[in-house]
Write a protein that holds these residues in place. Sequence first.
Motif, PDB file in Angstrom:
ATOM      1  N   PRO A  40      35.043  63.287 -74.265  1.00 48.11           N
ATOM      2  CA  PRO A  40      33.895  62.381 -74.201  1.00 48.11           C
ATOM      3  C   PRO A  40      32.723  62.900 -73.383  1.00 48.11           C
ATOM      4  O   PRO A  40      31.620  62.382 -73.507  1.00 48.11           O
ATOM      5  CB  PRO A  40      34.477  61.115 -73.568  1.00 48.11           C
ATOM      6  N   PHE A  41      32.951  63.923 -72.542  1.00 48.17           N
ATOM      7  CA  PHE A  41      31.832  64.447 -71.757  1.00 48.17           C
ATOM      8  C   PHE A  41      32.106  65.879 -71.353  1.00 48.17           C
ATOM      9  O   PHE A  41      33.254  66.341 -71.352  1.00 48.17           O
ATOM     10  CB  PHE A  41      31.585  63.577 -70.516  1.00 48.17           C
ATOM     11  N   LYS A  64      23.271  66.471 -66.004  1.00 48.72           N
ATOM     12  CA  LYS A  64      21.890  66.496 -66.508  1.00 48.72           C
ATOM     13  C   LYS A  64      21.598  65.157 -67.186  1.00 48.72           C
ATOM     14  O   LYS A  64      21.685  64.117 -66.565  1.00 48.72           O
ATOM     15  CB  LYS A  64      21.704  67.689 -67.448  1.00 48.72           C
ATOM     16  N   SER A  65      21.251  65.178 -68.472  1.00 46.04           N
ATOM     17  CA  SER A  65      20.875  63.935 -69.151  1.00 46.04           C
ATOM     18  C   SER A  65      22.052  63.226 -69.792  1.00 46.04           C
ATOM     19  O   SER A  65      21.910  62.114 -70.307  1.00 46.04           O
ATOM     20  CB  SER A  65      19.813  64.225 -70.221  1.00 46.04           C
ATOM     21  N   GLY A  66      23.242  63.831 -69.758  1.00 45.31           N
ATOM     22  CA  GLY A  66      24.425  63.235 -70.361  1.00 45.31           C
ATOM     23  C   GLY A  66      24.882  64.024 -71.573  1.00 45.31           C
ATOM     24  O   GLY A  66      24.155  64.865 -72.113  1.00 45.31           O
ATOM     25  N   THR A  67      26.100  63.745 -72.010  1.00 42.61           N
ATOM     26  CA  THR A  67      26.706  64.468 -73.128  1.00 42.61           C
ATOM     27  C   THR A  67      26.471  63.689 -74.424  1.00 42.61           C
ATOM     28  O   THR A  67      26.973  62.583 -74.584  1.00 42.61           O
ATOM     29  CB  THR A  67      28.221  64.641 -72.902  1.00 42.61           C
ATOM     30  N   TYR A  68      25.718  64.267 -75.326  1.00 42.75           N
ATOM     31  CA  TYR A  68      25.366  63.571 -76.559  1.00 42.75           C
ATOM     32  C   TYR A  68      26.503  63.624 -77.575  1.00 42.75           C
ATOM     33  O   TYR A  68      27.316  64.552 -77.589  1.00 42.75           O
ATOM     34  CB  TYR A  68      24.102  64.176 -77.170  1.00 42.75           C
ATOM     35  N   GLY A  69      26.522  62.629 -78.448  1.00 41.41           N
ATOM     36  CA  GLY A  69      27.486  62.600 -79.530  1.00 41.41           C
ATOM     37  C   GLY A  69      27.135  63.594 -80.616  1.00 41.41           C
ATOM     38  O   GLY A  69      26.040  64.158 -80.650  1.00 41.41           O
ATOM     39  N   THR A  70      28.060  63.781 -81.529  1.00 44.86           N
ATOM     40  CA  THR A  70      27.857  64.717 -82.632  1.00 44.86           C
ATOM     41  C   THR A  70      27.465  63.988 -83.921  1.00 44.86           C
ATOM     42  O   THR A  70      26.972  64.604 -84.858  1.00 44.86           O
ATOM     43  CB  THR A  70      29.134  65.531 -82.893  1.00 44.86           C
ATOM     44  N   VAL A  71      27.721  62.670 -83.990  1.00 42.33           N
ATOM     45  CA  VAL A  71      27.385  61.861 -85.164  1.00 42.33           C
ATOM     46  C   VAL A  71      26.665  60.610 -84.671  1.00 42.33           C
ATOM     47  O   VAL A  71      27.206  59.870 -83.849  1.00 42.33           O
ATOM     48  CB  VAL A  71      28.644  61.461 -85.958  1.00 42.33           C
ATOM     49  N   GLU A  82      28.019  58.409 -68.034  1.00 43.50           N
ATOM     50  CA  GLU A  82      28.422  59.538 -67.188  1.00 43.50           C
ATOM     51  C   GLU A  82      27.728  59.505 -65.838  1.00 43.50           C
ATOM     52  O   GLU A  82      28.316  59.881 -64.823  1.00 43.50           O
ATOM     53  CB  GLU A  82      28.099  60.861 -67.890  1.00 43.50           C
ATOM     54  N   HIS A  83      26.461  59.064 -65.808  1.00 42.88           N
ATOM     55  CA  HIS A  83      25.755  58.943 -64.530  1.00 42.88           C
ATOM     56  C   HIS A  83      26.375  57.830 -63.690  1.00 42.88           C
ATOM     57  O   HIS A  83      26.557  57.976 -62.480  1.00 42.88           O
ATOM     58  CB  HIS A  83      24.275  58.651 -64.772  1.00 42.88           C
TER      59      HIS A  83
END
Length: 330
Positions: free
Chosen positions: A52-53, A60-67, A317-318
Amino acid sequence: WYHPHCNTLTQMGHGMTGVIVVEDPADPEFDAEVVLNLRDWRLGGDGQFIAPFRPRDAAKSGTYGTVRTANWHREPQYDAPAGGLVRLRIAVTDVTRIFSLKMEGADATVIAIDGNPVPKRFPLDLLQIGPGQRLDLAVRMPDGEGAVATLEDIRGTAPKVIASLRAVGSSLKRNIGDLGPLAENPVRKADISAAEQIPLVLSATAENTAVESICGTLGYSFWAINKVPWPGDTPDPTAPLAELKLGKSYIFNLENTTPHAHPIHLHGMSFTVISSSTREVMPLVTDTYLIQPDEKVQLAFVADNPGDWLLHCHIIEHQKTGMTSYVRVS
């Protein structure tokens, strides 16, 4: 909207979010209503969930999804009466993504933000909303049968289609200017002259192993409020950020010293945006403010709800790596 607050990143990331619509029978009449729950999924090539991360992204700005999806679908399309007025209710329930929204092929007017009517309606030329935020739009559908209006996210390198509305039938020839007002919610107004000021500084913190808390940890501490990551390395790591007196007015002096935007959310109460160091702001009544890098903002509210109320960044995540605390109202 609703979501869990324990094991948050995994449970929300796996889809445990939803929207609740509370209708006012006195609201103006629309010809259609569409609700959009916007969120990403972290899926691998085999369609299964992946981690998930990533720590480097959480810092940084967070882990984005793939879909990316709206209502669990890629680029869904909904039919609406040609020339009619559509109430488009949007909730960003993603754990990371901040959207820069734009409407192509139709006129869209912002009528409410975060469940409260805006003081003055304005066209959706470009508006950023982040995780935890909600947006109500009045969309005037095109007149021609089959014409399509597209909601796009233009944040990033190329515009991405989120969802679209297709005009059907003969034109109703409605006019957004004829749309009546939304009733204000019963939110008490702060007494600015007597309000007590509370400093809130958002910052990064030196990477270290996070302290285990009641809902676990991601294993890192990257972020802090007033230089203290949650749970803090202090004599009482779970003490409230501030103790507020019931019925008294307060102003959060919120400052973002980081290079990233943070949607800051307060549970249990709503505040009014009264000033920003970087732009002219509308006195919006809200519970979430998307603070930009190097911005200072003043948020005024009445402590009218007794209890312990969470204050956190809604990029999960932050939140889970330190940018969390709470205020106590008694």
